[in-house]
Design a protein around this motif. Sequence first.
Motif, PDB file in Angstrom:
ATOM      1  N   ARG A  44      -3.863  74.636  49.297  1.00 40.22           N
ATOM      2  CA  ARG A  44      -3.133  75.419  48.290  1.00 40.22           C
ATOM      3  C   ARG A  44      -3.938  76.634  47.854  1.00 40.22           C
ATOM      4  O   ARG A  44      -3.389  77.728  47.682  1.00 40.22           O
ATOM      5  CB  ARG A  44      -2.804  74.538  47.078  1.00 40.22           C
ATOM      6  N   PHE A  45      -5.247  76.434  47.680  1.00 41.89           N
ATOM      7  CA  PHE A  45      -6.083  77.546  47.230  1.00 41.89           C
ATOM      8  C   PHE A  45      -6.092  78.667  48.266  1.00 41.89           C
ATOM      9  O   PHE A  45      -5.903  79.838  47.937  1.00 41.89           O
ATOM     10  CB  PHE A  45      -7.513  77.070  46.975  1.00 41.89           C
ATOM     11  N   GLU A  46      -6.314  78.313  49.531  1.00 39.80           N
ATOM     12  CA  GLU A  46      -6.426  79.339  50.564  1.00 39.80           C
ATOM     13  C   GLU A  46      -5.073  79.991  50.843  1.00 39.80           C
ATOM     14  O   GLU A  46      -5.019  81.161  51.241  1.00 39.80           O
ATOM     15  CB  GLU A  46      -7.023  78.738  51.837  1.00 39.80           C
ATOM     16  N   ALA A  47      -3.989  79.251  50.643  1.00 38.00           N
ATOM     17  CA  ALA A  47      -2.668  79.857  50.827  1.00 38.00           C
ATOM     18  C   ALA A  47      -2.382  80.892  49.746  1.00 38.00           C
ATOM     19  O   ALA A  47      -1.709  81.900  49.987  1.00 38.00           O
ATOM     20  CB  ALA A  47      -1.597  78.766  50.806  1.00 38.00           C
ATOM     21  N   GLU A  48      -2.930  80.664  48.542  1.00 35.40           N
ATOM     22  CA  GLU A  48      -2.648  81.563  47.424  1.00 35.40           C
ATOM     23  C   GLU A  48      -3.685  82.659  47.275  1.00 35.40           C
ATOM     24  O   GLU A  48      -3.348  83.816  46.974  1.00 35.40           O
ATOM     25  CB  GLU A  48      -2.572  80.751  46.129  1.00 35.40           C
ATOM     26  N   PHE A  49      -4.969  82.337  47.484  1.00 39.83           N
ATOM     27  CA  PHE A  49      -6.033  83.298  47.201  1.00 39.83           C
ATOM     28  C   PHE A  49      -6.824  83.733  48.427  1.00 39.83           C
ATOM     29  O   PHE A  49      -7.659  84.626  48.338  1.00 39.83           O
ATOM     30  CB  PHE A  49      -7.009  82.703  46.173  1.00 39.83           C
ATOM     31  N   GLY A  50      -6.640  83.089  49.552  1.00 39.50           N
ATOM     32  CA  GLY A  50      -7.422  83.435  50.732  1.00 39.50           C
ATOM     33  C   GLY A  50      -8.614  82.501  50.898  1.00 39.50           C
ATOM     34  O   GLY A  50      -8.656  81.414  50.333  1.00 39.50           O
ATOM     35  N   GLN A  51      -9.583  82.948  51.654  1.00 41.81           N
ATOM     36  CA  GLN A  51     -10.719  82.105  52.028  1.00 41.81           C
ATOM     37  C   GLN A  51     -11.488  81.605  50.809  1.00 41.81           C
ATOM     38  O   GLN A  51     -11.823  82.364  49.907  1.00 41.81           O
ATOM     39  CB  GLN A  51     -11.652  82.901  52.947  1.00 41.81           C
ATOM     40  N   LEU A  52     -11.778  80.307  50.801  1.00 41.83           N
ATOM     41  CA  LEU A  52     -12.523  79.686  49.716  1.00 41.83           C
ATOM     42  C   LEU A  52     -13.978  80.109  49.761  1.00 41.83           C
ATOM     43  O   LEU A  52     -14.591  80.159  50.834  1.00 41.83           O
ATOM     44  CB  LEU A  52     -12.407  78.162  49.842  1.00 41.83           C
ATOM     45  N   GLY A  53     -14.549  80.443  48.607  1.00 44.41           N
ATOM     46  CA  GLY A  53     -15.944  80.859  48.521  1.00 44.41           C
ATOM     47  C   GLY A  53     -16.711  80.051  47.492  1.00 44.41           C
ATOM     48  O   GLY A  53     -16.128  79.276  46.717  1.00 44.41           O
TER      49      GLY A  53
END
Length: 423
Positions: A44-53
């Motif tokens: 969900r995070f990567e679909a909404e905000f892009g690559q996780l950091g």
Amino acid sequence: MTPEVKLSTSSGSEAITWPSSRLGSYSSKPHAPSKDARWDAVGRFEAEFGQLGLNDLRFIRRVGSGDIGSVYLVEIKGAEGCVFAAKVMDKEELASRCKESRANIEREILEMLDHPFLPALYATLDSDRWSCLLTEFCPGGDLHILRQQQPDRRFNEAAVRFYASEVVVAFEYLHMMGIIYRDLKPENVLIRSDGHIMLTDFDLCLKCDNSTPIALVKDQATLTKNSLPLCTVKQTPLSRILPNCKLPNIYCLRPRRTRRLRPSHHGLIDIVAEPIDTRSMSFVGTHEYLSPEIVSGEGHGNAVDWWTLGIFMYEMFYGVTPFRGVDNEFTLGNIVARAVEFPKEPAMPSSMKDLISQLLTKDPMERMGSTTGAAALKHHPFFQGVNWALLRCTTPPSVPKAVVQQDVEGKKEERVKNNVEYY
């Protein structure tokens, strides 16, 4: 994924170079059930905000530290209550201690794994200075801590059988993948939320090439002898195995054959896969768990894992390792020269004593499991009654308390600063 291995003639250490890669949240090896909330949170995070950091993680508290990194309990910002274990490594520190290759080994191996008793790698996060592996958090801690909480600080026979059987299955998978673990000890066996185990710390692993032999063996009697499998092929997907059988008493799978074997006529079939052709000269491991061939420097292969299993079972039952001396030098001397001794109290069952004795055989070629691997151990009387196919359905000896939101939140002043620079 094959590494380049270079042996240093001066020290015998290994310099291993792996191809660079990054694991996406939707991996082809999901490792965990489809309803795993952790995969959903990352997705969900990567679909909404892009690559996780790294800056997208909230660091809650440190839960452990090792030789090449520290492990933290974390959660993704905006997904409160869904916790992970984050192993954070300082790239500058790794470079100064010449341990970048070990960190890369762990990362690449975790990306390969897909097994219930091994960790799922949900994401790999990198910055200019930090490298982070995001894996499953195990609320039960490790077996070293759990053993100290037991009466007399030791496990009973049933508990040893349970944990040892799950380690056997984990080793079977690793060896089939061409990986020698080399660092089994209670501290590296974590307890998941359901009470089952998970091996951790893969930075000391040895990754073999693609020459791991696979054999389909019918006669169970051959599994109790340390002889090479009679029918072997190069490592390939099991659906494409076409062995070249030369002896009539060994049954191998053939294409387009669908008739089911009758156990009364043909017996059981075991898959034997051991990386027996790989040798390493490295001096790696924990002193009390080192095998004689590592101590003597004569080179070692997959048999070191079965030696460590013997030490592991002994310590779980007695609370101490069998060859421990007053210092590391005496310990290493005992490993090479002293026979294993079994205290009279507590009394160890004869089947367990026999298994440990065969695992702690000094000669690696005579050691149980050295050539026929986990298949030999599964037929040992100590594991009689273990349902290997339904091992995850077995009731664990201990189930940890669930992690509740109050445990995650804690007191504000106890939370670590959300900046990796302060670690």
